[in-house]
Scaffold this active site. Sequence first.
Site, short mmCIF file in Angstrom:
data_model
loop_
_atom_site.label_atom_id
_atom_site.label_comp_id
_atom_site.label_asym_id
_atom_site.label_seq_id
_atom_site.Cartn_x
_atom_site.Cartn_y
_atom_site.Cartn_z
N CYS A 1 49.62 -6.82 47.98
CA CYS A 1 49.12 -8.16 47.53
C CYS A 1 49.98 -9.20 48.77
O CYS A 1 49.63 -9.02 49.91
CB CYS A 1 49.49 -8.70 46.15
SG CYS A 1 48.46 -10.13 45.86
N HIS B 1 45.94 -5.26 43.56
CA HIS B 1 47.28 -4.74 42.87
C HIS B 1 46.92 -3.13 42.20
O HIS B 1 46.07 -3.03 41.13
CB HIS B 1 47.63 -5.83 41.37
CG HIS B 1 48.05 -6.98 41.94
ND1 HIS B 1 49.37 -7.09 42.16
CD2 HIS B 1 47.67 -8.11 42.18
CE1 HIS B 1 49.99 -8.23 42.67
NE2 HIS B 1 48.74 -8.97 42.67
N GLU C 1 48.83 -1.30 40.56
CA GLU C 1 49.55 -1.34 39.41
C GLU C 1 48.76 -2.10 38.04
O GLU C 1 49.17 -1.75 37.01
CB GLU C 1 51.16 -1.58 39.39
CG GLU C 1 51.14 -3.36 39.30
CD GLU C 1 50.95 -4.07 40.75
OE1 GLU C 1 50.98 -5.13 40.97
OE2 GLU C 1 50.43 -3.45 41.81
#
Length: 203
Positions: A79, A181, A183
């Site tokens: 990001c 992202h 994650e």
Amino acid sequence: MIAIIDYGMGNLRSVQKGLEKAGYASVITADPEQVRQAPGVILPGVGAFADAMNNLRTSGMIEPIQEVVAAGKPFLGICLGFQLMFEASEEGGNFQGLGIFPGQVRRLPPGLKVPHMGWNALTIRQANPFMDGISDGAEFYFVHSYYVDPADPGLIIATADYGLHFCAIAGREHVFGAQFHPEKSSDLGLKILENFGKQVHAC
């Protein structure tokens, strides 16, 4: 052990949890020497470009990042961390980045709702081990108002579409960046982190 850089601007624990689920140990660190010694490094980030660069500078992280990249160790920007890898950003003015990749960070076009937030499909532009197990059209979770504009189109691994086709993943050799992202992107995001972890262990 993979080092996740703590410079005060990132969802650090969520990245660490993602690596854990992918099967790789990591440490969240604000110690420049620990970053230098790590076999692989992740630069996360949420917030403003200028503030992030200032935090990296005052925390003594810029030189260790440059050394890690020059040494051929795997490096991943996520990001804002991805945007910081480029030469400059127009966010809030004109601010210098890390210069790992040539190119600029630009605001998404007028008329679009910003931030661009939610799931978006990738178009894979070139085969790369970082994308093993990821098919064309796979969706990942984005939250951003700016996008990277690489000066070298050969860096672009995948794009996404939000008012324009923008670079969603860039990379060369051991260095990668993702605008989304991983994650927060469920199993496919974990696959991205797994692919990065495999490269760290292979070095």
